[in-house]
Write a protein that holds these residues in place. Structure first.
Motif, PDB file in Angstrom:
ATOM      1  N   ALA A  17      38.949  27.412  67.400  1.00 28.47           N
ATOM      2  CA  ALA A  17      38.735  26.204  68.214  1.00 28.47           C
ATOM      3  C   ALA A  17      39.355  26.376  69.599  1.00 28.47           C
ATOM      4  O   ALA A  17      38.751  25.989  70.610  1.00 28.47           O
ATOM      5  CB  ALA A  17      39.333  24.987  67.512  1.00 28.47           C
ATOM      6  N   SER A  18      40.544  26.968  69.670  1.00 25.49           N
ATOM      7  CA  SER A  18      41.180  27.168  70.980  1.00 25.49           C
ATOM      8  C   SER A  18      40.403  28.190  71.801  1.00 25.49           C
ATOM      9  O   SER A  18      40.251  28.037  73.024  1.00 25.49           O
ATOM     10  CB  SER A  18      42.646  27.573  70.825  1.00 25.49           C
ATOM     11  OG  SER A  18      42.770  28.801  70.157  1.00 25.49           O
ATOM     12  N   LEU A  19      39.876  29.230  71.163  1.00 26.63           N
ATOM     13  CA  LEU A  19      39.045  30.199  71.883  1.00 26.63           C
ATOM     14  C   LEU A  19      37.768  29.545  72.395  1.00 26.63           C
ATOM     15  O   LEU A  19      37.311  29.837  73.506  1.00 26.63           O
ATOM     16  CB  LEU A  19      38.705  31.387  70.981  1.00 26.63           C
ATOM     17  CG  LEU A  19      39.848  32.345  70.701  1.00 26.63           C
ATOM     18  CD1 LEU A  19      39.476  33.313  69.578  1.00 26.63           C
ATOM     19  CD2 LEU A  19      40.240  33.098  71.968  1.00 26.63           C
ATOM     20  N   GLN A  25      35.615  26.845  79.415  1.00 24.49           N
ATOM     21  CA  GLN A  25      36.147  26.731  80.776  1.00 24.49           C
ATOM     22  C   GLN A  25      35.801  27.935  81.656  1.00 24.49           C
ATOM     23  O   GLN A  25      36.019  27.900  82.863  1.00 24.49           O
ATOM     24  CB  GLN A  25      37.678  26.592  80.734  1.00 24.49           C
ATOM     25  CG  GLN A  25      38.142  25.312  80.085  1.00 24.49           C
ATOM     26  CD  GLN A  25      39.660  25.231  80.056  1.00 24.49           C
ATOM     27  OE1 GLN A  25      40.344  25.776  80.906  1.00 24.49           O
ATOM     28  NE2 GLN A  25      40.188  24.534  79.062  1.00 24.49           N
ATOM     29  N   LEU A  26      35.277  28.992  81.049  1.00 26.32           N
ATOM     30  CA  LEU A  26      34.993  30.208  81.802  1.00 26.32           C
ATOM     31  C   LEU A  26      33.535  30.270  82.226  1.00 26.32           C
ATOM     32  O   LEU A  26      32.657  29.758  81.542  1.00 26.32           O
ATOM     33  CB  LEU A  26      35.320  31.444  80.951  1.00 26.32           C
ATOM     34  CG  LEU A  26      36.788  31.639  80.560  1.00 26.32           C
ATOM     35  CD1 LEU A  26      36.928  32.835  79.619  1.00 26.32           C
ATOM     36  CD2 LEU A  26      37.655  31.818  81.795  1.00 26.32           C
ATOM     37  N   LYS A  27      33.312  30.928  83.332  1.00 26.77           N
ATOM     38  CA  LYS A  27      31.960  31.251  83.788  1.00 26.77           C
ATOM     39  C   LYS A  27      31.689  32.693  83.396  1.00 26.77           C
ATOM     40  O   LYS A  27      32.617  33.490  83.227  1.00 26.77           O
ATOM     41  CB  LYS A  27      31.871  31.081  85.304  1.00 26.77           C
ATOM     42  CG  LYS A  27      32.135  29.666  85.788  1.00 26.77           C
ATOM     43  CD  LYS A  27      32.002  29.617  87.315  1.00 26.77           C
ATOM     44  CE  LYS A  27      32.228  28.219  87.824  1.00 26.77           C
ATOM     45  NZ  LYS A  27      33.636  27.893  88.011  1.00 26.77           N
ATOM     46  N   LEU A 142      44.791  35.135  81.541  1.00 24.13           N
ATOM     47  CA  LEU A 142      44.245  34.016  82.311  1.00 24.13           C
ATOM     48  C   LEU A 142      45.326  33.341  83.160  1.00 24.13           C
ATOM     49  O   LEU A 142      45.108  33.045  84.333  1.00 24.13           O
ATOM     50  CB  LEU A 142      43.593  32.996  81.382  1.00 24.13           C
ATOM     51  CG  LEU A 142      42.317  33.456  80.682  1.00 24.13           C
ATOM     52  CD1 LEU A 142      41.886  32.436  79.639  1.00 24.13           C
ATOM     53  CD2 LEU A 142      41.205  33.701  81.683  1.00 24.13           C
ATOM     54  N   VAL A 143      46.486  33.101  82.572  1.00 24.08           N
ATOM     55  CA  VAL A 143      47.542  32.360  83.254  1.00 24.08           C
ATOM     56  C   VAL A 143      48.265  33.206  84.297  1.00 24.08           C
ATOM     57  O   VAL A 143      48.426  32.786  85.440  1.00 24.08           O
ATOM     58  CB  VAL A 143      48.557  31.793  82.230  1.00 24.08           C
ATOM     59  CG1 VAL A 143      49.773  31.200  82.922  1.00 24.08           C
ATOM     60  CG2 VAL A 143      47.885  30.746  81.336  1.00 24.08           C
ATOM     61  N   HIS A 144      48.675  34.395  83.910  1.00 23.45           N
ATOM     62  CA  HIS A 144      49.584  35.161  84.759  1.00 23.45           C
ATOM     63  C   HIS A 144      48.902  36.087  85.764  1.00 23.45           C
ATOM     64  O   HIS A 144      49.525  36.444  86.765  1.00 23.45           O
ATOM     65  CB  HIS A 144      50.562  35.962  83.905  1.00 23.45           C
ATOM     66  CG  HIS A 144      51.407  35.085  83.032  1.00 23.45           C
ATOM     67  ND1 HIS A 144      52.335  34.200  83.538  1.00 23.45           N
ATOM     68  CD2 HIS A 144      51.438  34.928  81.684  1.00 23.45           C
ATOM     69  CE1 HIS A 144      52.908  33.543  82.546  1.00 23.45           C
ATOM     70  NE2 HIS A 144      52.385  33.964  81.406  1.00 23.45           N
ATOM     71  N   PRO A 150      44.250  27.498  81.004  1.00 24.51           N
ATOM     72  CA  PRO A 150      43.291  26.653  80.291  1.00 24.51           C
ATOM     73  C   PRO A 150      43.874  25.321  79.836  1.00 24.51           C
ATOM     74  O   PRO A 150      43.126  24.412  79.471  1.00 24.51           O
ATOM     75  CB  PRO A 150      42.872  27.511  79.103  1.00 24.51           C
ATOM     76  CG  PRO A 150      43.917  28.537  78.948  1.00 24.51           C
ATOM     77  CD  PRO A 150      44.572  28.712  80.283  1.00 24.51           C
ATOM     78  N   GLU A 151      45.204  25.196  79.875  1.00 20.14           N
ATOM     79  CA  GLU A 151      45.893  23.959  79.505  1.00 20.14           C
ATOM     80  C   GLU A 151      45.394  23.383  78.181  1.00 20.14           C
ATOM     81  O   GLU A 151      44.970  22.227  78.101  1.00 20.14           O
ATOM     82  CB  GLU A 151      45.789  22.932  80.635  1.00 20.14           C
ATOM     83  CG  GLU A 151      46.466  23.416  81.909  1.00 20.14           C
ATOM     84  CD  GLU A 151      46.422  22.401  83.043  1.00 20.14           C
ATOM     85  OE1 GLU A 151      46.011  21.253  82.807  1.00 20.14           O
ATOM     86  OE2 GLU A 151      46.828  22.806  84.164  1.00 20.14           O
TER      87      GLU A 151
END
Length: 156
Positions: A17-19, A25-27, A142-144, A150-151
């Protein structure tokens, strides 16, 4: 299905679910981003994540290295939509595989092509660890390095 397997599959549902949220959110152009030369791009990592349930499910049945290699070579996912669909398809295959196991099957030891021996239940635990490990890598990428947080909740 064994109640312990039910609990294990619940954990897989959380990571999937998190993936799915991340994929939403990604293109497609984000998939090409490669933060470290010689390592997975975002798309390659997501493709790997989508194949883990099916590939590692084969390992839990004692598949040969050549069979696993051929399986990976047969996969080519180029869009977030393809990755998402494959992730859910491979999860469903793995769940179906484990639903058919009796207690005896579940606790039968299977040796991998690299000479590690676990019961099929332990292979299921390994699949969960494998999925969470790579999801953590994806989140860090993604974050760093891509500065796209993605929060999302990573655990319940």
């Amino acid at each position: 299905m064994n109640k312990y397997c039910d609990s294990a599959f619940h954990q897989l549902e959380i990571v999937i679910a998190s993936l799915s949220e991340i994929l939403g959110q990604l293109k497609d152009e984000d998939l090409d981003f490669r933060p470290t030369k010689g390592k997975f791009s975002i798309g390659e990592l997501l493709e790997h994540l989508a194949t883990i349930p099916a590939a590692d499910g084969r390992v839990a049945e004692g598949a040969a290295e050549s069979d696993i290699q051929a399986f990976y070579e047969s996969i080519s996912l180029k869009t977030t939509e393809e990755i998402s669909a494959t992730l859910y398809e491979h999860f469903a295959q793995l769940k179906f595989q484990y639903e058919s196991y009796t207690e005896e099957h579940l606790f039968t030891e299977i040796t991998s092509w690299w000479d590690v021996t676990y019961t099929r239940f332990e292979w299921l635990l390994e699949i969960i660890a494998h999925m969470y490990h790579h999801r953590g890598q994806l989140h860090a990428m993604l974050v760093h390095t891509y500065e796209k947080d993605p929060e999302i909740m990573l655990f319940e």
